[in-house]
Design an enzyme around this catalytic site. Sequence first.
Site, PDB file in Angstrom:
ATOM      1  N   CYS A 214       0.834  -1.220   0.000  1.00  0.00           N
ATOM      2  CA  CYS A 214       0.000   0.000   0.000  1.00  0.00           C
ATOM      3  C   CYS A 214       0.864   1.264   0.000  1.00  0.00           C
ATOM      4  CB  CYS A 214      -0.924  -0.034   1.223  1.00  0.00           C
ATOM      5  SG  CYS A 214      -1.817   1.495   1.522  1.00  0.00           S
TER       6      CYS A 214
ATOM      7  N   CYS B   4      -0.020   3.972   2.558  1.00  0.00           N
ATOM      8  CA  CYS B   4       0.376   3.529   3.899  1.00  0.00           C
ATOM      9  C   CYS B   4       1.821   3.930   4.191  1.00  0.00           C
ATOM     10  CB  CYS B   4       0.228   2.020   4.029  1.00  0.00           C
ATOM     11  SG  CYS B   4      -1.456   1.405   3.820  1.00  0.00           S
TER      12      CYS B   4
END
Length: 335
Positions: free
Chosen positions: A32, A35
């Site tokens: 991600c 993230c």
Amino acid sequence: MSRTIEIQSAEQFSGLLKSSRIVVADFYANWCGPCHQIAPFFAQLALSLGKPNVATFVKVNVEAEGVKSIASEYAVTHLPTFIIFRDGSVAEKIKGADPQTLQAVIGKLSSDIESAGEGRSGGGGGSSSSGGSGGIAWRGADLPRGYTDISDNIDIRGLELLNADTDFSVRTLFSKNKPAALDKGKSTGEEKDWVESDIDEQLLLFTPFNSAVKLHTLQITSLPPTDTEDDDVPMRPKTIKLFTNRPHNLGFDEADDIDPTQTIEIGEDDWNANGTANISLRFVRFQNITSLVIFVVDGDGDSEKVRLDRVRLIGESGEKREMGKLEKIGDEPGE
């Protein structure tokens, strides 16, 4: 000052929820991008605000063996997701890599973090928040797993309560403070700390929302006095009808004639030690809700008045995308 803790097991996570008054969890995955972008900011928050056994910042890799179940338990379907726990219960859920939103929400807790040196607040009775100036409302019952208190999404200016005694304010129902009736000997001052009906036991409460929400649970607190022989002592509500997506409040005749979204019968055993009934709603009927009308039809007793101390609405705020594969907020699926 404290660093983030990488969660290795569900048991470790459960233990931290019990030992730390506040837990801020970052749910992420290695693939991600957003993230990774917000990770340094999250680490800095941990360094500046983290305190052992008071405020703990943790990271949960949703694809790591031994911790996948945590993401499922708390309905994490998008990444990153940040969940703030207070005394073991979900207080806030933030989806997406938005530093401003994350900092604003955690900022509400900063005074609690700074002042909390006495460990966890007392449990028992199902209360999941201490209330006061820390920004998190008192609740008389625990939150269901994966859902948050969305009472802050109510448009306070649009609240309307019909058949309420003029000595009471409708805004009191959504006060973040613990009901004075639970603090023995505490004076409530000139303004009453609860609401009572006026000419009979019925009440009609109109609650508009600032954005569409999903409702999962209704928590109603009612604390009529028990140490008096007065015949006019108010009752707890017994029958409640709920109506959704009304542009304005209903009239009493109208509320009697039309079909409600759900009818609730509250029994004596439904009230906990905090005087709170934790009512599960038919979740499928309470999606994309812009307003809620709570119609107290009658009370449990022979009085002509009903008393309400607090109302809490539990669910999800804002729009939620379809359940399915975990996606990065801001990215197209499959990228």
